[in-house]
Design a protein around this motif. Sequence first.
Motif, PDB file in Angstrom:
ATOM      1  N   ALA A 287      27.558 -20.920  13.816  1.00  0.00           N
ATOM      2  CA  ALA A 287      26.888 -20.390  15.007  1.00  0.00           C
ATOM      3  C   ALA A 287      25.789 -21.335  15.496  1.00  0.00           C
ATOM      4  O   ALA A 287      25.559 -21.455  16.705  1.00  0.00           O
ATOM      5  CB  ALA A 287      26.309 -19.010  14.701  1.00  0.00           C
ATOM      6  N   SER A 291      26.138 -23.602  19.181  1.00  0.00           N
ATOM      7  CA  SER A 291      25.246 -23.183  20.251  1.00  0.00           C
ATOM      8  C   SER A 291      24.919 -24.337  21.189  1.00  0.00           C
ATOM      9  O   SER A 291      24.827 -25.496  20.781  1.00  0.00           O
ATOM     10  CB  SER A 291      23.951 -22.622  19.654  1.00  0.00           C
ATOM     11  N   ARG A 293      22.168 -25.006  22.225  1.00  0.00           N
ATOM     12  CA  ARG A 293      20.897 -25.599  21.811  1.00  0.00           C
ATOM     13  C   ARG A 293      21.115 -26.935  21.114  1.00  0.00           C
ATOM     14  O   ARG A 293      20.249 -27.816  21.152  1.00  0.00           O
ATOM     15  CB  ARG A 293      20.149 -24.640  20.886  1.00  0.00           C
ATOM     16  N   GLU A 426      17.169 -22.451  10.478  1.00  0.00           N
ATOM     17  CA  GLU A 426      18.334 -23.136  11.041  1.00  0.00           C
ATOM     18  C   GLU A 426      18.271 -24.631  10.773  1.00  0.00           C
ATOM     19  O   GLU A 426      19.299 -25.256  10.481  1.00  0.00           O
ATOM     20  CB  GLU A 426      18.416 -22.863  12.541  1.00  0.00           C
ATOM     21  N   SER A 506      33.304 -21.980  20.694  1.00  0.00           N
ATOM     22  CA  SER A 506      31.855 -22.009  20.849  1.00  0.00           C
ATOM     23  C   SER A 506      31.506 -22.712  22.157  1.00  0.00           C
ATOM     24  O   SER A 506      32.342 -23.423  22.737  1.00  0.00           O
ATOM     25  CB  SER A 506      31.220 -22.763  19.679  1.00  0.00           C
ATOM     26  N   TRP A 533      33.038 -15.262  17.811  1.00  0.00           N
ATOM     27  CA  TRP A 533      31.838 -15.954  18.270  1.00  0.00           C
ATOM     28  C   TRP A 533      30.763 -14.920  18.596  1.00  0.00           C
ATOM     29  O   TRP A 533      31.014 -13.970  19.339  1.00  0.00           O
ATOM     30  CB  TRP A 533      32.135 -16.823  19.482  1.00  0.00           C
ATOM     31  N   ASP A 535      27.934 -14.864  20.357  1.00  0.00           N
ATOM     32  CA  ASP A 535      27.230 -14.802  21.645  1.00  0.00           C
ATOM     33  C   ASP A 535      28.230 -15.035  22.779  1.00  0.00           C
ATOM     34  O   ASP A 535      28.331 -16.136  23.322  1.00  0.00           O
ATOM     35  CB  ASP A 535      26.118 -15.855  21.695  1.00  0.00           C
ATOM     36  N   GLU A 538      26.887 -16.648  26.188  1.00  0.00           N
ATOM     37  CA  GLU A 538      26.654 -18.090  26.182  1.00  0.00           C
ATOM     38  C   GLU A 538      27.978 -18.843  26.275  1.00  0.00           C
ATOM     39  O   GLU A 538      28.096 -19.843  26.991  1.00  0.00           O
ATOM     40  CB  GLU A 538      25.906 -18.500  24.917  1.00  0.00           C
TER      41      GLU A 538
END
Length: 712
Positions: A287, A291, A293, A426, A506, A533, A535, A538
Amino acid sequence: MSEPKRVEIAVEQAHVDRVYARLAELRDQAESMRDKGYEIGRGAQNEAVFEQASMLFERDMMVSHANQTLQTLDAEYEGLVFGRLDHTSAEAVHVGRLGIRDAEFNNLVTDWRAPAAAPFYQATATDPGDVVRRRVIRCSGRSVLDLDDDVLMPASVPEDMTVVGEGALMAALGRARGDTMRDIVATIQKEQDEVIRAPWRGVTEITGGPGTGKTAVALHRAAYLLYRYRRQLGGAGVLVVGPSGAFTTYISRVLPSMGETSVELRSLGQVLDGIEATVHDPAPLAAVKGSLRMRKVLAKAVREAPPEAPTEMRIVYRGEVLKLDAKELGRVRRKLHQSTQPPNPSRVRAAEALLAALADKAEEYARADGRTVDREELITRLGERIDFHRFLVEWWPVLYPARMLRLLGDRRRLSRSAKNVLTADEITRLADSLADTTREWTVADIALLDELRVLVGPPPKRRRHRETVQLDAAPERDSSPTPGRHRPEHYDEYSHIVVDEAQDLSPMQWRMVGRRGTHASWTVVGDPVQSSWPDPEEARQARDRAFGPRTPRRRFTLRTNYRNSAEIFELGARVVAGQAEPNDLPRAVRETGAEPQIRRVDDGTRAGEVRAAAKELLDAVEGTVGVVCAMDRVDEVGGWLADDPDDRVRVLGSLDAKGLEYDAVVLVEPTELVTESTTGPRVLYVALTRATQRLVVLASDDGWLPESGHER
């Protein structure tokens, strides 16, 4: 078998024999054309240059066309002829996997993708068009085994027309499963045919629950589009992306069985050229890696100085030492990274920026002494110096994706790049994952490597081979879809892309796949209820960015579950009831009377129960048996079955089970499937719906069931 059916089978057998005889003639003609082409090539050796070039071009065209024809004719067709349409006002039309005419150009078989074959799938009793009888012909090799007729216009049936059969679709659903998916050209249903024949432009989304035929429909759509729009799609190519290598192997024979051998199949772990990943990260780590991010983290990492880069520059010019300290070098580096150009193609710009900084330093020294400096001469002289270029190579080295990602295994370095982007937990989890240089790249890593590939830009051409080696220790694989067709590395000009199990991609994977379809139309297959997944919003945003402004966007929902028995699907539906609306679940149309069995196990009995259940199911079904467990149990469960191996048994983890199906399934410890995933019961729902006939669940607790189950 009744006498009327025997007679009708003989009639169809005579036609099938005629088709295969013509197929042999066509093959001989193609081989003769190829041989003639080679003879032209040998004759060209003694001709003048211009005539030689012309003859060689003719040779190449003849050989290429002949080989392509032979490739089509040599495909492993299981049931070349599978249907027949009897019309009110026209001759009967036989439908098959490719179109064949006799020597007088009379139609023997109509390609299933041709407009003339569309009524085979679209005609109904309420809207028959001019179709009186639709016949499904079941063959094994060249032998007609059975027939099934569907009368659409009873009042128009001639007196001499014989009607036979009991339902082709339900018979097909009961057939044993093998290692590869079968095509469904003989049993495509009307709702499926509408999707297959939808226009090629834009984005076509196919949704539906387990067993609705989404994957088969998408593959048949690819075959149809290539047949109908080959000029628009064939040259640039079609790419099919699936969730795993097991999945792409499973579907690998579908398109060739319909005569399409140029479509490229890749799993998510194979999308990036030069490397293949099969290992999955634990769900929480996956995850993080998936992402959006991570794009910010990687972009900041690229802008940071490599660990071996010198922090000070000293160079002598006309007896004076010019020095750039760490702060000044950092300022030059930051200015260079403000450009939109990636660092690898920016070596010349980096040299110019360093020389400009040295000239500034020389002018600063000169002003302090009341002197002047010829700036242009300084830049020219220093730019020719070997010591300057040695420094440049160390300070602005070629960046390679694999090495860049490994550098983030340094927690301090990762912390700088991930500041205010990832949490401390993380960062720790990600750094630990990347620090171990002996571990294989994971499926989630592939999207990160592809992102870095774009961020750093291509290396100098003379060092491309080194890049491949550093990206992956394995030999570089040919990324071309067919032998003889060579696509450039990281090809991004596919004309059509099919994405299966799209609900699991993702955001970073959507970015990776999206790069391959910059100008493509799309077919996207998925089921939100099966998503692993965490989210989806996203991922939806990343998916929409991958599609870009393409229009139209059309959505089809398949609502009939042809795979599972109603008894098996009822258990799957119970497990996921709290995660889905009733309309999100398909309807299973087939009952077998075999209820799924839920058996209690513990640490002492688990291995023996798995062996016993697998043996029991092998005796009960003709096809394959899947043993599905949590991802971290695969090796252990495989070991339990190793002493008594059977080539019909497949042991696989929950994520690798996506898109696959088996005659029977042993599901081991369902609670472990729920707890290993970030989406809980959804992954368990997938595992429970892999079986077509029999299901045995071995569980040490009832926590996975919303209510009490059926225990042995």
